[in-house]
Write an enzyme that holds these catalytic residues in place. Structure first.
Site, PDB file in Angstrom:
ATOM      1  N   ASP A   1      -6.461  -5.031   5.844  1.00 39.11           N
ATOM      2  CA  ASP A   1      -7.578  -4.543   5.042  1.00 39.11           C
ATOM      3  C   ASP A   1      -8.583  -5.676   4.819  1.00 39.11           C
ATOM      4  O   ASP A   1      -9.780  -5.536   5.045  1.00 39.11           O
ATOM      5  CB  ASP A   1      -7.032  -4.044   3.699  1.00 39.11           C
ATOM      6  CG  ASP A   1      -7.979  -3.059   3.037  1.00 39.11           C
ATOM      7  OD1 ASP A   1      -9.035  -2.754   3.630  1.00 39.11           O
ATOM      8  OD2 ASP A   1      -7.677  -2.594   1.930  1.00 39.11           O
TER       9      ASP A   1
ATOM     10  N   TYR B   1       0.810  -1.222   0.000  1.00 38.96           N
ATOM     11  CA  TYR B   1       0.000   0.000   0.000  1.00 38.96           C
ATOM     12  C   TYR B   1       0.843   1.272   0.000  1.00 38.96           C
ATOM     13  O   TYR B   1       0.296   2.366   0.034  1.00 38.96           O
ATOM     14  CB  TYR B   1      -0.904   0.029   1.240  1.00 38.96           C
ATOM     15  CG  TYR B   1      -2.165  -0.761   1.092  1.00 38.96           C
ATOM     16  CD1 TYR B   1      -2.133  -2.032   0.546  1.00 38.96           C
ATOM     17  CD2 TYR B   1      -3.385  -0.255   1.515  1.00 38.96           C
ATOM     18  CE1 TYR B   1      -3.282  -2.775   0.417  1.00 38.96           C
ATOM     19  CE2 TYR B   1      -4.543  -0.991   1.378  1.00 38.96           C
ATOM     20  CZ  TYR B   1      -4.484  -2.253   0.841  1.00 38.96           C
ATOM     21  OH  TYR B   1      -5.623  -2.988   0.713  1.00 38.96           O
TER      22      TYR B   1
ATOM     23  N   LYS C   1       1.762 -13.896   6.158  1.00 42.99           N
ATOM     24  CA  LYS C   1       1.994 -14.955   5.169  1.00 42.99           C
ATOM     25  C   LYS C   1       3.504 -15.205   5.097  1.00 42.99           C
ATOM     26  O   LYS C   1       4.109 -15.220   4.012  1.00 42.99           O
ATOM     27  CB  LYS C   1       1.469 -14.511   3.800  1.00 42.99           C
ATOM     28  CG  LYS C   1      -0.008 -14.685   3.598  1.00 42.99           C
ATOM     29  CD  LYS C   1      -0.476 -16.135   3.544  1.00 42.99           C
ATOM     30  CE  LYS C   1      -0.028 -16.849   2.291  1.00 42.99           C
ATOM     31  NZ  LYS C   1      -0.497 -18.269   2.294  1.00 42.99           N
TER      32      LYS C   1
ATOM     33  N   ASP D   1      -3.993 -17.329   5.699  1.00 43.51           N
ATOM     34  CA  ASP D   1      -5.069 -18.128   5.092  1.00 43.51           C
ATOM     35  C   ASP D   1      -5.723 -19.028   6.146  1.00 43.51           C
ATOM     36  O   ASP D   1      -6.959 -19.152   6.198  1.00 43.51           O
ATOM     37  CB  ASP D   1      -4.595 -18.930   3.863  1.00 43.51           C
ATOM     38  CG  ASP D   1      -3.234 -19.565   4.051  1.00 43.51           C
ATOM     39  OD1 ASP D   1      -2.523 -19.167   4.988  1.00 43.51           O
ATOM     40  OD2 ASP D   1      -2.879 -20.456   3.277  1.00 43.51           O
TER      41      ASP D   1
END
Ligand code: NAP
Length: 414
Positions: free
Chosen positions: A305, A160, A227, A281
């Site tokens: 987000d 971002y 992740k 995940d």
């Protein structure tokens, strides 16, 4: 009193000051607000009325907010021919606390997100989003009441940051040529490129905010969501630096999950916060299946987000999603949702997010009793099944109220 080129502060009201990293708040604090685009005017008007009523009721008129309109987005463009006047940044810096409506960003063209600009320019490095359930709110899960989390999303780094080069541009060609020639990559020539940057400083200050909050609010755990199995040097590093802060700076208050079992036989000591980490995940499953095991979540920007919207969907959706973007000395409060332009000026959408956001703001400035009234008012109004269209369409036997009627009902129920 400070002077701005474009704006005149309200005559009544006093400035909030900052001393030793603490807000010093008068009984009649000046609070700047940005109305916002799209549904901004519909929800801001109602939210301010509800906030004012809560403050009036909680303190029998002894406290009162002096609202101070400043501009960004479409209204700033109309009035001053610029999207965010310099005075807007200066006013927010000067008054420390502001309430903000949503601002529009065109997708894939035009100007950069004004929301991102505000966050980057003012270095609002933490986005804080509480996810709590109000009895009776519609939910796609069986036990929405098990969700009670606060998400701390890093707000200035990651993909971002806005470091991107357009496919086909001279710049992207240079980047691709450099990487393929010097760094052993095999990036396709017709790619667009974005940079994912995650720093020690950016991570550690975010994690400190999450830990400070967890300690001050007596929360039970802080979980790093990442992740890191795939992106080892960015998301994996976020996880490692998070553990480092918890151990080195908050060692008296925290234990890891490993320590919980090795040293404490699985029983959490009352005075210790458990530090966990989960792969993003898997965590998407866990917030659906075992939300009660999670409390404070700290994560990089993009994960934050996604998770905020996914979690809030379980407790009523974007109409009930408060949020703040904060640094050490600036606190901007805004709803999680955007401008929902198709509903602009229809007195239709749910002002609940901005009202709950106002509650967070009141709590931050020490008007906790007023926040409690807002929570009570919203809780009761939802339980009575008198709600705006977004909740009504998912609730059996509910009555549909307009934005302003919903606000009135909340005030009645405080
Ligand atoms: P959005 O404005 O959040 O709206 C998406 C959908 O969410 C709406 O169509 C509506 O769903 C529901 N929704 C949002 N706010 C609601 C409310 N107060 N009450 C009830 N339902 C609500 O997202 P978007 O359409 O992707 O974005 C529109 C613009 O907002 C874009 O320019 C985007 O950049 C901007 N944006 C700004 C911010 C910010 O200022 N912080 C944040 C996000 C997006 P239904 O259609 O199902 O009724």
């Amino acid at each position: 009193m400070v002077k701005f080129k474009l704006y005149s502060p309200p005559k009544e009201g006093k400035e909030i000051k900052l001393k030793d990293k603490k807000l010093i708040v008068p009984d009649n604090p000046i609070i700047p607000f940005i109305t916002g685009d799209g549904i901004g005017p519909d929800i801001m008007k109602v939210a301010k009325t509800v906030i004012d009523s809560a403050v009036e009721k909680a303190y029998s008129g002894q406290k009162k907010i002096a609202w101070y309109e400043i501009y960004a987005g479409g209204l700033a463009q109309e009035k001053f021919n610029e999207l965010i006047p310099e005075d807007t940044f200066e006013a927010i810096k000067h008054y420390h606390v502001a309430l903000k409506g949503p601002l529009a960003t065109p997708v894939g063209k035009g100007h950069r997100s004004l929301n991102v600009t505000l966050r980057i320019v003012l270095d609002l490095y933490a986005c804080v989003r509480p996810i709590r359930y109000f009895q009776g709110a519609p939910s796609p899960v069986k036990h929405p009441e098990r969700m009670d989390m606060v998400i701390f999303r890093e707000n200035t780094e990651d993909v971002y940051s806005g470091i991107e080069w357009k496919q086909g541009s001279k710049e992207v060609k240079q980047v691709i040529d450099y990487l393929n020639s010097n760094m052993g990559t095999k990036i396709k020539a017709d790619s667009g490129i974005g940079i994912k940057n995650i720093s020690v400083e950016g991570t550690k200050r975010l994690v400190r905010k999450a830990l400070d909050y967890a300690i001050s609010q007596n929360r039970r755990s802080v979980t790093f969501v990442h992740k890191g199995n795939i992106m080892k040097f960015t998301e994996g590093a976020f996880r490692n630096w998070g553990y480092e802060v918890a151990k080195e700076e908050y060692g008296d208050y925290t234990i890891t999950e490993e320590e919980l079992f090795e040293k404490y036989s699985g029983t959490q000591p009352k005075d210790k916060i458990i530090i966990k980490d989960r792969i993003a995940d898997a965590m998407f499953q866990l917030v659906l299946t075992r939300p009660e095991e999670y409390d404070i979540l700290a994560m990089p920007n993009l994960n934050g987000d996604y998770f905020s919207d996914a979690c809030v969907a379980q407790v009523g959706g974007l109409g009930l999603a408060p949020s703040s973007n904060i640094s050490d000395d600036i606190f901007i409060f805004e709803a999680s949702h955007g401008t929902a332009p198709k509903y602009a000026n229809q007195n239709k959408v749910n002002p609940g997010s901005l009202i709950l956001t106002g509650g967070m703001m009141l709590n931050t400035i020490g008007f906790k009793e007023a926040e409690d009234l807002i929570l009570k008012g919203i809780g009761k109004t939802i339980a009575q099944k008198t709600v705006t269209y977004d909740l009504e369409r998912q609730m059996e036997g509910a009555a549909k109220l307009s934005t302003s009627e919903f606000g009135e009902k909340i005030i009645e129920n405080m």
